[in-house]
Structure formats: structure tokens, C-alpha cells
Design an enzyme around this catalytic site. Sequence first.
Site, PDB file in Angstrom:
ATOM      1  N   LEU A 103      44.457  41.543  40.112  1.00  0.00           N
ATOM      2  CA  LEU A 103      44.292  42.123  41.445  1.00  0.00           C
ATOM      3  C   LEU A 103      43.267  43.244  41.302  1.00  0.00           C
ATOM      4  O   LEU A 103      43.228  43.917  40.253  1.00  0.00           O
ATOM      5  CB  LEU A 103      45.619  42.692  41.958  1.00  0.00           C
ATOM      6  CG  LEU A 103      46.707  41.681  42.341  1.00  0.00           C
ATOM      7  CD1 LEU A 103      47.982  42.395  42.761  1.00  0.00           C
ATOM      8  CD2 LEU A 103      46.229  40.753  43.449  1.00  0.00           C
ATOM      9  N   ASP A 104      42.477  43.461  42.326  1.00  0.00           N
ATOM     10  CA  ASP A 104      41.528  44.575  42.292  1.00  0.00           C
ATOM     11  C   ASP A 104      42.297  45.891  42.164  1.00  0.00           C
ATOM     12  O   ASP A 104      43.468  45.975  42.549  1.00  0.00           O
ATOM     13  CB  ASP A 104      40.712  44.624  43.593  1.00  0.00           C
ATOM     14  CG  ASP A 104      39.857  43.385  43.777  1.00  0.00           C
ATOM     15  OD1 ASP A 104      39.521  42.731  42.775  1.00  0.00           O
ATOM     16  OD2 ASP A 104      39.539  43.080  44.944  1.00  0.00           O
ATOM     17  N   ALA A 105      41.612  46.912  41.695  1.00  0.00           N
ATOM     18  CA  ALA A 105      42.284  48.207  41.489  1.00  0.00           C
ATOM     19  C   ALA A 105      42.917  48.714  42.780  1.00  0.00           C
ATOM     20  O   ALA A 105      44.010  49.292  42.771  1.00  0.00           O
ATOM     21  CB  ALA A 105      41.287  49.223  40.936  1.00  0.00           C
ATOM     22  N   THR A 107      43.988  46.863  45.285  1.00  0.00           N
ATOM     23  CA  THR A 107      44.915  45.895  45.884  1.00  0.00           C
ATOM     24  C   THR A 107      46.327  46.191  45.388  1.00  0.00           C
ATOM     25  O   THR A 107      46.524  46.519  44.212  1.00  0.00           O
ATOM     26  CB  THR A 107      44.515  44.453  45.510  1.00  0.00           C
ATOM     27  OG1 THR A 107      43.192  44.212  45.976  1.00  0.00           O
ATOM     28  CG2 THR A 107      45.452  43.430  46.129  1.00  0.00           C
ATOM     29  N   LYS A 194      38.647  39.492  50.081  1.00  0.00           N
ATOM     30  CA  LYS A 194      37.750  40.488  50.692  1.00  0.00           C
ATOM     31  C   LYS A 194      36.441  39.831  51.119  1.00  0.00           C
ATOM     32  O   LYS A 194      35.912  40.090  52.204  1.00  0.00           O
ATOM     33  CB  LYS A 194      37.464  41.620  49.701  1.00  0.00           C
ATOM     34  CG  LYS A 194      38.682  42.492  49.429  1.00  0.00           C
ATOM     35  CD  LYS A 194      38.341  43.563  48.413  1.00  0.00           C
ATOM     36  CE  LYS A 194      39.573  44.356  48.018  1.00  0.00           C
ATOM     37  NZ  LYS A 194      39.362  45.143  46.806  1.00  0.00           N
TER      38      LYS A 194
END
Length: 246
Positions: A103-105, A107, A194
Site C-alpha cells: 500500500l502507498d505510504a 494509504t 489513484k
Amino acid sequence: MRLQKFLARAGAASRRGSEDLMTARRVRVNGVVVSELGSKVDPSCDVVTVDGIEYRLSDKPVYLVLNKPAGYLTTMSDPRGRHCVAELVPTAEHPGLFPVGRLDADTTGALLFTTDGEMAQALLHPSHHVEKTYVAQVEGRPSEDELDELRRGITLDDGPCKPAIARILGRDGVSSGVTSVELRISEGRKHQVKRMLEAMGHPVVRLHRKAFGPIGADDIASGSYRMLEEREIAQLESAAKIKEHA
Ligand code: URA
């Protein structure tokens, strides 16, 4: 056991990736570089390292889900000392624990961890279509036509996306101009949600993963984890199309 199988089961990489690690001379057994594919290892006594990090097979694989907070990188260490998810899960009790995908930082939400490399590879394999459910808060309000485009499958700069399941959940306050959108996708390309919503003209303000396949984490506090129950592990195996899990 063959060394590449050991590495895959211990979570170092996929079977193919493990072979690449070996041929790149990054794997040592008892301190000695082993690059020959097919070399054998005894998991009960040999010490196997990749780039100096030891990998072991747990007796019984471990599966847990973290409710990831924002501000943590999905990595087990960061040379620049930034917060990473390893700080939030029991790595000392379960060496070899690693996150299933990323997961993105910024998210939040459900992030699975396991010591079972084969299960992780199977869950992430594009052909197994494991569904991920996201709730995105986006700028503006996507129209039904825009959602239909996502449902048909849009094309991003790295190729076409599979059709998504998309629906509006609601407006977050009349004046905020932000709308909650649920998106279900079975792929896991970088920043995919995104990018999909941005491509529709609705940049994502916040992104939360409600579920990875059948497993959610909204029942636990942000930053906490829980071990999966046998029933959930069986559901994951079926989502990953693993019939019999050794
Ligand atoms: N899609 C994104 O854009 N970011 C994530 O963290 C996960 C899916």
C-alpha cells in the site's frame, strides 16, 4: 529441499525470483555462496541468507492482517529511517514475516502479512484475480458515465485495466467537494486506484483499503493487527486458488 523452493516458501521471492537471487550470487548457505540451481538445503540445520538476511521456514506459516495507518512505508526496513510497517507487526516472534503486496505510504487499511511465500505469490498472481476493495475520497463527484468507463476498463499509461466494480458511497459534506467512491479491482499495479480516478478527473484525496480478498481490517484499531483465523486462512487459500495448502 531445493534451495529455490526453500527461498520461495520462506518468502524471499517467487520461485523464479529465487532462482534469479541465486544466479546473482546473493544467496549463501552456511556462509558459502550457492548459485547453482537445484542445489539442496536442509531447513532443519542449514543457515540460508540473502544479502546477509537470514530466511527460515516457520513450522506453521503465520497469517495476519494489519490495519495500516497513514505515514508508514510498506517495507520491512528503510535505510533512511522512515517509519515502516515492520514496526507494527510481530517480526521478532515470526521471523520471515513480510507484507503481501504494497500500500502507498499515505494509504490506510487492510495489509496482509505472512511467512508463507507460496501463498503470497499465489494471492498476488494476476491470473488469480484476487479482488481488493478500496474506498477513495476524491475531488468532485464522478458521474455515472465516468464510473461506467471504469466498469468497462480504462487504459492507463502502463496498459489497459481490467473492468472495475465502481460505485458512489456518498458525499463527505455538502461544501467539502469530496465524494467517497468504492472501487473493487483484481489487479495491483503501482498507484493503480489513484491513477484510475485521476484519469477520470477526480484526484484521490484519501485512500483506504477495506479488504484484500475476503479479509478486512476495519474491525481493529489503526496501527493494530490480528492473527487470521483458520476459517479466514481457508478463504484466502480458496481466493488464491491453492487447493491443498501444505
Ligand atoms: N492503489 C493506489 O493507488 N494506492 C494504493 O496504496 C493501493 C492501490
